[in-house]
Design a protein around this motif. Structure first.
Motif, PDB file in Angstrom:
ATOM      1  N   PRO A  37       0.832  -1.206   0.000  1.00 43.30           N
ATOM      2  CA  PRO A  37       0.000   0.000   0.000  1.00 43.30           C
ATOM      3  C   PRO A  37       0.862   1.250   0.000  1.00 43.30           C
ATOM      4  N   ILE A  38       0.425   2.270  -0.728  1.00 36.42           N
ATOM      5  CA  ILE A  38       1.134   3.543  -0.726  1.00 36.42           C
ATOM      6  C   ILE A  38       0.193   4.576  -0.133  1.00 36.42           C
ATOM      7  N   PRO A  39       0.602   5.267   0.927  1.00 35.26           N
ATOM      8  CA  PRO A  39      -0.292   6.261   1.516  1.00 35.26           C
ATOM      9  C   PRO A  39      -0.551   7.397   0.532  1.00 35.26           C
ATOM     10  N   ILE A  40      -1.795   7.550   0.137  1.00 36.04           N
ATOM     11  CA  ILE A  40      -2.127   8.490  -0.923  1.00 36.04           C
ATOM     12  C   ILE A  40      -1.790   9.929  -0.539  1.00 36.04           C
ATOM     13  N   ASN A  41      -1.946  10.250   0.733  1.00 40.71           N
ATOM     14  CA  ASN A  41      -1.654  11.626   1.169  1.00 40.71           C
ATOM     15  C   ASN A  41      -0.166  11.919   1.245  1.00 40.71           C
ATOM     16  N   LYS A  42       0.643  10.886   1.034  1.00 42.32           N
ATOM     17  CA  LYS A  42       2.085  11.072   1.141  1.00 42.32           C
ATOM     18  C   LYS A  42       2.750  11.155  -0.233  1.00 42.32           C
ATOM     19  N   ILE A  43       1.945  11.030  -1.291  1.00 40.96           N
ATOM     20  CA  ILE A  43       2.557  11.000  -2.616  1.00 40.96           C
ATOM     21  C   ILE A  43       2.637  12.393  -3.203  1.00 40.96           C
ATOM     22  N   TYR A  44       3.799  12.762  -3.641  1.00 35.99           N
ATOM     23  CA  TYR A  44       3.982  14.048  -4.309  1.00 35.99           C
ATOM     24  C   TYR A  44       3.836  13.836  -5.811  1.00 35.99           C
ATOM     25  N   SER A  45       4.625  12.922  -6.349  1.00 35.35           N
ATOM     26  CA  SER A  45       4.407  12.469  -7.704  1.00 35.35           C
ATOM     27  C   SER A  45       5.011  11.077  -7.860  1.00 35.35           C
ATOM     28  N   ILE A  46       4.616  10.404  -8.920  1.00 36.50           N
ATOM     29  CA  ILE A  46       5.087   9.036  -9.139  1.00 36.50           C
ATOM     30  C   ILE A  46       5.920   8.991 -10.406  1.00 36.50           C
ATOM     31  N   TYR A  47       7.046   8.313 -10.342  1.00 33.62           N
ATOM     32  CA  TYR A  47       7.900   8.130 -11.513  1.00 33.62           C
ATOM     33  C   TYR A  47       7.854   6.654 -11.875  1.00 33.62           C
ATOM     34  N   ALA A  48       7.342   6.330 -13.040  1.00 31.48           N
ATOM     35  CA  ALA A  48       7.193   4.928 -13.414  1.00 31.48           C
ATOM     36  C   ALA A  48       8.265   4.535 -14.419  1.00 31.48           C
ATOM     37  N   TYR A  49       9.141   3.646 -14.018  1.00 35.74           N
ATOM     38  CA  TYR A  49      10.215   3.170 -14.898  1.00 35.74           C
ATOM     39  C   TYR A  49       9.953   1.771 -15.423  1.00 35.74           C
ATOM     40  N   GLY A  50       9.314   0.938 -14.609  1.00 33.85           N
ATOM     41  CA  GLY A  50       9.000  -0.408 -15.063  1.00 33.85           C
ATOM     42  C   GLY A  50       7.774  -0.350 -15.946  1.00 33.85           C
TER      43      GLY A  50
ATOM     44  N   LYS B   7      -8.023  12.957  -8.330  1.00 36.43           N
ATOM     45  CA  LYS B   7      -8.704  13.619  -7.218  1.00 36.43           C
ATOM     46  C   LYS B   7      -7.681  14.265  -6.286  1.00 36.43           C
ATOM     47  N   GLU B   8      -6.590  13.573  -6.067  1.00 37.69           N
ATOM     48  CA  GLU B   8      -5.573  14.097  -5.161  1.00 37.69           C
ATOM     49  C   GLU B   8      -4.563  14.979  -5.880  1.00 37.69           C
ATOM     50  N   GLY B   9      -4.700  15.107  -7.183  1.00 39.82           N
ATOM     51  CA  GLY B   9      -3.787  15.970  -7.928  1.00 39.82           C
ATOM     52  C   GLY B   9      -2.358  15.461  -7.978  1.00 39.82           C
ATOM     53  N   ILE B  10      -2.204  14.172  -8.218  1.00 40.87           N
ATOM     54  CA  ILE B  10      -0.853  13.595  -8.254  1.00 40.87           C
ATOM     55  C   ILE B  10      -0.477  13.229  -9.689  1.00 40.87           C
ATOM     56  N   PRO B  11       0.582  13.824 -10.239  1.00 46.22           N
ATOM     57  CA  PRO B  11       0.994  13.429 -11.588  1.00 46.22           C
ATOM     58  C   PRO B  11       1.850  12.154 -11.594  1.00 46.22           C
ATOM     59  N   ILE B  12       1.722  11.368 -12.659  1.00 40.91           N
ATOM     60  CA  ILE B  12       2.638  10.230 -12.860  1.00 40.91           C
ATOM     61  C   ILE B  12       3.487  10.537 -14.087  1.00 40.91           C
ATOM     62  N   HIS B  13       4.787  10.330 -13.969  1.00 43.03           N
ATOM     63  CA  HIS B  13       5.671  10.514 -15.113  1.00 43.03           C
ATOM     64  C   HIS B  13       6.115   9.146 -15.608  1.00 43.03           C
ATOM     65  N   PHE B  14       6.026   8.947 -16.909  1.00 38.24           N
ATOM     66  CA  PHE B  14       6.385   7.645 -17.473  1.00 38.24           C
ATOM     67  C   PHE B  14       7.710   7.717 -18.229  1.00 38.24           C
ATOM     68  N   PHE B  15       8.503   6.676 -18.060  1.00 37.71           N
ATOM     69  CA  PHE B  15       9.790   6.586 -18.751  1.00 37.71           C
ATOM     70  C   PHE B  15       9.844   5.256 -19.483  1.00 37.71           C
ATOM     71  N   ASN B  16      10.493   5.252 -20.637  1.00 40.48           N
ATOM     72  CA  ASN B  16      10.500   4.008 -21.399  1.00 40.48           C
ATOM     73  C   ASN B  16      11.623   3.080 -20.941  1.00 40.48           C
TER      74      ASN B  16
ATOM     75  N   PHE C  77      14.181   6.998 -20.935  1.00 37.08           N
ATOM     76  CA  PHE C  77      13.871   8.308 -21.500  1.00 37.08           C
ATOM     77  C   PHE C  77      12.430   8.677 -21.189  1.00 37.08           C
ATOM     78  N   TYR C  78      12.212   9.946 -21.073  1.00 30.09           N
ATOM     79  CA  TYR C  78      10.902  10.434 -20.699  1.00 30.09           C
ATOM     80  C   TYR C  78       9.882  10.215 -21.814  1.00 30.09           C
ATOM     81  N   ASP C  79       8.752   9.619 -21.459  1.00 34.96           N
ATOM     82  CA  ASP C  79       7.708   9.361 -22.446  1.00 34.96           C
ATOM     83  C   ASP C  79       6.558  10.351 -22.341  1.00 34.96           C
ATOM     84  N   GLY C  80       6.155  10.642 -21.135  1.00 33.93           N
ATOM     85  CA  GLY C  80       5.024  11.529 -20.960  1.00 33.93           C
ATOM     86  C   GLY C  80       4.540  11.483 -19.535  1.00 33.93           C
ATOM     87  N   SER C  81       3.539  12.290 -19.255  1.00 31.72           N
ATOM     88  CA  SER C  81       3.027  12.333 -17.895  1.00 31.72           C
ATOM     89  C   SER C  81       1.523  12.198 -17.894  1.00 31.72           C
ATOM     90  N   PHE C  82       1.017  11.657 -16.814  1.00 28.06           N
ATOM     91  CA  PHE C  82      -0.404  11.801 -16.551  1.00 28.06           C
ATOM     92  C   PHE C  82      -0.522  13.084 -15.737  1.00 28.06           C
TER      93      PHE C  82
END
Lengths: 321, 87
Positions: A30-43, A57-66, A70-75
């Motif tokens: 589990p990841i505490p939702i109130n503790k997330i600033y942003s998520i970096y997804a590499y896998g 809802k919580e306004g948290i962006p996810i950044h995706f990398f291939n 290399f940077y692919d994009g963000s939610f």
């Protein structure tokens, strides 16, 4: 103390009630939702729309990398901080060539100042200061960009004086990076870029309207503008630190004939140090309190807002320590 | 500040408490959560808990310290849920 989460392994992001879970081969965490600033997804990440609803809802962006890091994009969640007034003025500063050039030059000056600081720390003589003086001669953004390019190649050519044997850079190469240092710079820069996106998300600024880079070229170009100033401090200093301390070795890279990238282990090491650095604080002179490096990026965005609204002239951030 | 929360709750409500705390803190082991919080978040957590628990039956203890640095932590045996941002 919200923090960044880095998902390095392949897995599934799902929501159950109001908790976010990351499920991978090691189990469900589990990841505490109130503790997330942003998520970096590499896998490779699978996620449900339910989890996206929660993140939005919580306004948290996810950044995706291939696969290559290399940077692919963000939610980029729905903007909650909207300001039509600021948007109009932001565009006005872009459309007015004089105003645009003024801001573009400031960004370059900021980047130059920080590059000089980085080289100065290692007592490397350089001509960056002299090159930047040519900015006064440039009468449009393209010419200013040329000065920036010259300054940058000067900067990169001096980096070899700091790097140990076996880790020489021999000129900047990208897409793809050809050796270890270039791989580190590329990887680091993409991290800074996404960090800046997260910060801009938390302001009223529109991330697509930029001044130094052309707004229609690639990605969120305002983030490209702002990251120029922070790359030397956040990435280059980190590289010197980690390489000179032998924290990174050849084993941390995947080297092929025509490219070189960080492998999983290397990425983990680098990200860990990068994250530490974002959290590191310095005493801010004007605010007279401690601020983290990450906060400095946000402050930079606020300064730009003030300039655009006409309350205070923008002064680019240059390390003063 | 850094907070450690331990609780003993009637089974009817224990899951509610668990899922509420999960949104703010790290699960450490059964009935124990901990993590870094701001003062306002701490108030939020307290208010949230008060709404869920029945004060005649349940018990929640909140230990707070100025920062994580004020805490020495040692795990014997299995670390059930290591806290970390890299997954």
């Amino acid at each position: 103390m919200k923090k960044n989460y880095y998902l390095m392994s392949d897995g599934l992001l799902k929501r159950k009630e109001n908790t976010l879970y990351f499920v991978n081969k090691d189990g469900k965490k589990p990841i505490p939702i109130n503790k997330i600033y942003s998520i970096y997804a590499y896998g490779s990440l699978t996620f449900s729309s339910q989890s996206v609803h929660l993140l939005a809802k919580e306004g948290i962006p996810i950044h995706f990398f291939n696969y290559y890091g290399f940077y692919d994009g963000s939610f980029y969640p729905r903007e909650t901080l909207l300001s039509g007034d600021l948007l109009v003025k932001q565009v006005e500063h872009y459309l007015n060539p004089g105003k645009r050039l003024w801001i573009a030059k400031k960004f370059i000056e900021g980047a130059a100042g920080n590059m000089e600081k980085v080289l100065g720390y290692y007592h490397v003589q350089n001509g960056i200061g002299k090159t930047v003086k040519d900015l006064t001669l440039s009468s449009n953004v393209t010419e200013a960009m040329n000065v920036e390019a010259r300054m940058r190649s000067e900067y990169y050519s001096k980096m070899d004086e700091i790097l140990p044997d076996g880790f020489k850079m021999e000129g900047r190469s990208r897409r793809p990076p050809e050796n270890m240092v270039n791989a580190l710079i590329s990887f680091g820069n993409s991290m800074v870029y996404s960090t800046v996106i997260s910060e801009i998300y938390n302001t009223q600024l529109n991330p697509t309207i930029s001044y130094l880079h052309e707004p229609f070229e690639r990605r969120y170009s305002l983030a490209l503008d702002l990251s120029e100033m922070f790359k030397p401090i956040l990435v280059d200093r980190l590289i010197f630190y980690m390489v000179n301390k032998r924290m990174l070795t050849e084993d941390d890279f995947e080297q092929k004939v025509d490219y070189c990238i960080l492998n999983d282990g290397g990425r983990k090491k680098f990200i860990k140090e990068y994250d530490e650095r974002l959290k590191k604080t310095i005493k801010h002179r004007e605010l007279n309190r401690k601020v983290s490096y990450r906060r400095l990026i946000r402050l930079e965005a606020y300064k730009l807002i003030k300039h655009i609204l006409g309350t205070q002239e923008y002064k680019p951030f240059v390390m003063w320590w | 500040m850094y907070v450690i929360i331990v609780y003993d709750i009637n089974v009817d409500r224990v899951n509610k408490v668990k899922s509420f705390l999960r949104t703010h803190l790290h699960w450490i082991q059964n009935s124990v959560f901990e993590g870094e919080v701001t003062k306002s978040e701490f108030e939020e957590i307290k208010d949230g808990l008060k709404d869920i628990i029945n004060k005649d039956e349940d018990s929640v203890i909140l230990y707070t310290m100025r920062s994580e640095k004020a805490l020495k932590r040692k795990v014997l045996g299995v670390e059930k849920a290591p806290i970390g941002g890299i997954l």
